[in-house]
Each structure stands twice: as C-alpha cells, then as structure tokens.
Design a protein around this motif. Structure first.
Motif, short mmCIF file in Angstrom:
data_model
loop_
_atom_site.label_atom_id
_atom_site.label_comp_id
_atom_site.label_asym_id
_atom_site.label_seq_id
_atom_site.Cartn_x
_atom_site.Cartn_y
_atom_site.Cartn_z
N LEU A 1 0.83 -1.21 0.00
CA LEU A 1 0.00 0.00 0.00
C LEU A 1 0.86 1.26 0.00
O LEU A 1 0.51 2.26 -0.63
CB LEU A 1 -0.96 0.00 1.19
CG LEU A 1 -2.18 -0.91 1.07
CD1 LEU A 1 -3.01 -0.87 2.35
CD2 LEU A 1 -3.04 -0.54 -0.12
N GLU A 2 1.99 1.21 0.69
CA GLU A 2 2.92 2.35 0.66
C GLU A 2 3.43 2.57 -0.76
O GLU A 2 3.56 3.70 -1.22
CB GLU A 2 4.10 2.11 1.62
CG GLU A 2 3.74 2.12 3.09
CD GLU A 2 3.48 3.51 3.64
OE1 GLU A 2 3.61 4.51 2.92
OE2 GLU A 2 3.11 3.58 4.83
N GLY B 1 -12.03 0.28 0.00
CA GLY B 1 -10.62 0.10 -0.33
C GLY B 1 -10.44 -0.26 -1.80
O GLY B 1 -9.41 0.03 -2.41
N HIS B 2 -11.46 -0.88 -2.37
CA HIS B 2 -11.38 -1.32 -3.76
C HIS B 2 -11.32 -0.18 -4.77
O HIS B 2 -11.04 -0.43 -5.95
CB HIS B 2 -12.54 -2.27 -4.07
CG HIS B 2 -12.45 -3.55 -3.30
ND1 HIS B 2 -11.63 -4.59 -3.68
CD2 HIS B 2 -13.03 -3.94 -2.15
CE1 HIS B 2 -11.73 -5.58 -2.81
NE2 HIS B 2 -12.57 -5.21 -1.86
N VAL B 3 -11.55 1.06 -4.34
CA VAL B 3 -11.37 2.19 -5.27
C VAL B 3 -9.89 2.47 -5.50
O VAL B 3 -9.53 3.12 -6.48
CB VAL B 3 -12.08 3.48 -4.78
CG1 VAL B 3 -13.58 3.27 -4.65
CG2 VAL B 3 -11.48 4.02 -3.51
N TYR C 1 -5.57 -2.41 -5.01
CA TYR C 1 -6.04 -2.91 -3.72
C TYR C 1 -6.66 -4.30 -3.84
O TYR C 1 -6.39 -5.19 -3.03
CB TYR C 1 -7.05 -1.93 -3.11
CG TYR C 1 -7.57 -2.32 -1.75
CD1 TYR C 1 -6.92 -1.91 -0.59
CD2 TYR C 1 -8.72 -3.10 -1.60
CE1 TYR C 1 -7.40 -2.26 0.67
CE2 TYR C 1 -9.20 -3.45 -0.36
CZ TYR C 1 -8.54 -3.03 0.78
OH TYR C 1 -9.01 -3.39 2.01
N SER C 2 -7.48 -4.50 -4.84
CA SER C 2 -8.17 -5.79 -5.01
C SER C 2 -7.17 -6.93 -5.21
O SER C 2 -7.43 -8.05 -4.78
CB SER C 2 -9.14 -5.72 -6.19
OG SER C 2 -10.16 -4.78 -5.91
N SER D 1 -14.23 -9.27 -1.59
CA SER D 1 -14.92 -8.90 -2.82
C SER D 1 -15.61 -7.57 -2.58
O SER D 1 -16.30 -7.39 -1.60
CB SER D 1 -15.95 -9.98 -3.18
OG SER D 1 -16.85 -9.49 -4.13
N ALA D 2 -15.44 -6.64 -3.51
CA ALA D 2 -16.09 -5.33 -3.38
C ALA D 2 -17.60 -5.49 -3.33
O ALA D 2 -18.28 -4.76 -2.63
CB ALA D 2 -15.69 -4.42 -4.54
N GLU D 3 -18.14 -6.44 -4.07
CA GLU D 3 -19.59 -6.63 -4.08
C GLU D 3 -20.08 -7.26 -2.78
O GLU D 3 -21.07 -6.86 -2.22
CB GLU D 3 -20.00 -7.52 -5.27
CG GLU D 3 -19.76 -6.88 -6.62
CD GLU D 3 -18.31 -6.92 -7.09
OE1 GLU D 3 -17.56 -7.82 -6.68
OE2 GLU D 3 -17.92 -6.01 -7.83
#
Length: 193
Positions: A108-109, A170-172, A176-177, A184-186
């Motif tokens: 993430l960094e 977070g999925h934006v 990340y995904s 799952s974003a959904e």
C-alpha cells in the motif's frame, strides 16, 4: 428599447422551457443500481439527494494503512500470548498473519508513492437520498438510504444505515483488489460489520 425587451422575454422563456437537470454521474449510478434491484423499466424519482461527504484517494489509503497496522500489532500481541500459553500452532499462525500484514502495508505504501499526483483527487462520495422506484406492477420507496459512489457513478454500497458504508471502499484504490483477493467489493457492501 422595445426590441431589447422582446428579446429578453424570449430568452427568459427559452431558458425556462429548456431547463433540464444537468447530468450527474453519481445520481445516475444510484438510479442504475436501484433499477438492477427493482427492474429495468423502473422510473426512479428522488425526493431528496445530498452528497454528505467525500473521500480522497490519500484519505482512503491512510485509513487502510491504519487498519492494517492495528491488525498487525494485534496479531503480534496474540502470537506472544499464544507462545506463553504453549499454543505453538496458533502463535505461528498469528505471526504469519502479522508478516502478511506487513507485506500488504509495504504494498500500500508503494501504491501511495505511485499515486502521489492523485492523492488529493476524490475517490468517492457519501450520498444520502430518499425517493421511490415505480414499475408497472409496484412502487418501492426508499427513505433515508446511504450510498458510497465514485465520481464516475460506480456504486459500491447502498444501504439503510451509514454504518459499514465504507467497508468495501478500499477497492477504489488501484491495486487494492489484487492485495486482498479474499475481499470482494460486491460482497463487502452489505453494511454488516
């Protein structure tokens, strides 16, 4: 003078007749998501619609990094606790989880460094809305609903409470995904935390 008055009246009448709602991808995204639920032939009318907040990519990254760091620390604490209790397998699992958290923090960094020029861009909006969806056979009312929607109209979550609204957001974050394939974003958008 009379010509100017006539022209002004004509312009006012023209602008009054041609007034249409300006396009709003966020609102259109919510309409489309509601239509998926109630039916594609639904007419969706909003009685209230308000963007209550916005979150930038930088803010979302910071939030996700804080959560991961807290989880990493808790995994280390639990690992030490299990060692003291003689639960070697549990201790090893928690230590491995902490190491995985550290890898994800580093990733993430790295994403934050790649997005340095985009950290102040809005990633998503929080929207509070009410209205109804009408089909030939029924009317569905939605009062006091909340949605998390990207500026281009992708709806990640719609629910009746703001609690848990940001869970899938977070999925934006690009990449990340891939770091969290188990999320799952959904599925995360249920609002149940």
């Amino acid at each position: 003078m009379r010509k100017i008055t006539i022209i002004a009246v004509m312009l006012a009448a023209f602008s009054a007749c041609s007034h249409t709602e300006s396009p709003d991808p966020v609102k259109d995204g919510i309409r489309a998501k509601i239509a998926e639920t109630v039916g594609p032939d639904a007419t969706i009318i909003f009685t209230s619609y308000e963007r209550t907040d916005s979150t930038t990519f930088g803010e979302e990254l910071e939030h996700r990094l804080r959560v991961l760091e807290l989880r990493r620390q808790q995994n280390l604490i639990n690992s030490e606790k299990y060692i003291k209790e003689g639960k070697v397998k549990n201790a090893a699992r928690r230590k491995a989880d902490a190491e995985k958290d550290m890898e994800r923090i580093a990733s993430l960094e790295s994403i934050r460094e790649r997005l340095a020029d985009s950290l102040d861009i809005t990633a998503y909006y929080d929207v509070k809305f009410s209205g109804k969806a009408e089909t030939e056979s029924k009317t569905t009312e939605f009062n006091g609903y909340y949605a998390a929607v990207t500026p281009d109209g992708k709806v990640y979550n719609i629910q009746t409470s703001p609690k848990g609204l940001h869970k899938p957001m977070g999925h934006v974050i690009p990449g990340y995904s891939d770091l969290f394939p188990e999320q799952s974003a959904e599925d995360a958008g249920s609002g149940a935390e």
